[in-house]
Design an enzyme around this catalytic site. Structure first.
Site, PDB file in Angstrom:
ATOM      1  N   LYS A   9     -13.491  -6.755  32.667  1.00  0.00           N
ATOM      2  CA  LYS A   9     -14.906  -6.713  32.355  1.00  0.00           C
ATOM      3  C   LYS A   9     -15.638  -6.985  33.636  1.00  0.00           C
ATOM      4  CE  LYS A   9     -13.865  -8.918  27.828  1.00  0.00           C
ATOM      5  NZ  LYS A   9     -13.835 -10.259  27.221  1.00  0.00           N
ATOM      6  N   TYR A  49     -17.146  -3.894  20.072  1.00  0.00           N
ATOM      7  CA  TYR A  49     -16.903  -5.303  19.526  1.00  0.00           C
ATOM      8  C   TYR A  49     -17.561  -5.409  18.225  1.00  0.00           C
ATOM      9  CZ  TYR A  49     -15.438  -7.217  23.935  1.00  0.00           C
ATOM     10  OH  TYR A  49     -15.171  -7.466  25.225  1.00  0.00           O
ATOM     11  N   ARG A  87      -1.299  -8.546  26.010  1.00  0.00           N
ATOM     12  CA  ARG A  87      -2.054  -9.790  25.721  1.00  0.00           C
ATOM     13  C   ARG A  87      -1.352 -10.724  26.303  1.00  0.00           C
ATOM     14  NH1 ARG A  87      -6.622  -9.713  22.393  1.00  0.00           N
ATOM     15  NH2 ARG A  87      -5.800 -11.215  21.243  1.00  0.00           N
ATOM     16  N   THR A  93      -7.518 -16.029  24.858  1.00  0.00           N
ATOM     17  CA  THR A  93      -8.782 -15.559  24.942  1.00  0.00           C
ATOM     18  C   THR A  93      -9.749 -16.525  25.711  1.00  0.00           C
ATOM     19  OG1 THR A  93      -8.502 -14.379  23.042  1.00  0.00           O
ATOM     20  CG2 THR A  93     -10.941 -14.818  23.593  1.00  0.00           C
ATOM     21  N   ASN A 114     -14.333 -14.138  30.589  1.00  0.00           N
ATOM     22  CA  ASN A 114     -12.644 -14.134  30.640  1.00  0.00           C
ATOM     23  C   ASN A 114     -11.997 -12.936  31.153  1.00  0.00           C
ATOM     24  OD1 ASN A 114     -13.112 -12.644  28.632  1.00  0.00           O
ATOM     25  ND2 ASN A 114     -12.047 -13.588  26.939  1.00  0.00           N
ATOM     26  N   HIS A 117      -9.874  -7.549  28.897  1.00  0.00           N
ATOM     27  CA  HIS A 117      -9.699  -7.464  27.572  1.00  0.00           C
ATOM     28  C   HIS A 117      -8.346  -6.688  27.328  1.00  0.00           C
ATOM     29  CE1 HIS A 117     -10.349  -5.616  23.584  1.00  0.00           C
ATOM     30  NE2 HIS A 117      -9.916  -4.551  24.018  1.00  0.00           N
ATOM     31  N   GLU A 128      -9.703   1.670  20.108  1.00  0.00           N
ATOM     32  CA  GLU A 128     -10.470   1.737  21.475  1.00  0.00           C
ATOM     33  C   GLU A 128     -10.173   2.673  22.428  1.00  0.00           C
ATOM     34  OE1 GLU A 128      -8.982  -2.289  22.495  1.00  0.00           O
ATOM     35  OE2 GLU A 128      -9.999  -3.354  20.834  1.00  0.00           O
TER      36      GLU A 128
END
Ligand code: ATP
Length: 139
Positions: A9, A49, A87, A93, A114, A117, A128
């Site tokens: 991000k 999102y 992940r 998260t 954070n 993603h 995605e």
């Protein structure tokens, strides 16, 4: 072959964490099969999102992803269990709950910043990758 969408991000790009994040996936043994640097459009961020559109932080989140102060690095990574393990490598998260040794656990504290993603399921990975790379055929 399993594939997932991982993004650095704008805060991660601005803080110079792109090489570290790519390096972690490379060293783990995953294969980089798609990579682009872009400022996403509002339409792309809204769609990415979409599940969060009713949340109070939604507008701020989309603005942050799209305001162009820094771009996003979008990636497709391939390999065994890459969706789940991606992940795990990102960490929780909410970085306050992320363990040491994870990307978020090592580099951040705020859920609104954070850094990264990762797709949370096979369905979201497919959606995605299609959104960010214009369909599976491109990568
Ligand atoms: P990601 O999709 O980014 O890996 P996630 O799927 O684990 O995260 P979601 O609950 O879908 O978590 O949230 C998506 C993103 O929305 C988070 O990564 C974070 O940037 C932002 N977000 C979530 N909760 C908050 C919050 N309370 N305040 C600000 N931003 C938030």
């Amino acid at each position: 072959k399993e594939r997932t969408f991982i993004a650095v991000k704008p805060d991660g790009v601005q803080r110079g964490l792109v090489s570290d994040i790519i390096g972690r996936f490379e060293k783990r043994g995953y294969k980089l099969v798609g990579l682009k640097l872009l400022v996403p459009s509002k339409a792309l961020a809204n769609e990415h999102y979409a599940d969060l559109s009713s949340k109070p932080f939604f507008k701020g989140l989309v603005d942050y992803m799209t305001n162009g102060k820094a771009p996003v690095v979008g990636m497709v990574w391939e390999g065994p269990s890459v969706i789940k393990q991606g992940r795990v490598m990102l960490g929780a998260t909410d970085p306050k709950a992320a363990g040491p040794g994870t990307i978020r656990g090592d580099y951040c504290l705020s859920i609104g910043r954070n850094i990264c993603h990762g797709s949370d399921s096979a369905e979201s990975a497919e959606k995605e990758i299609g959104l960010w790379f214009g369909g599976k055929g491109e990568v």
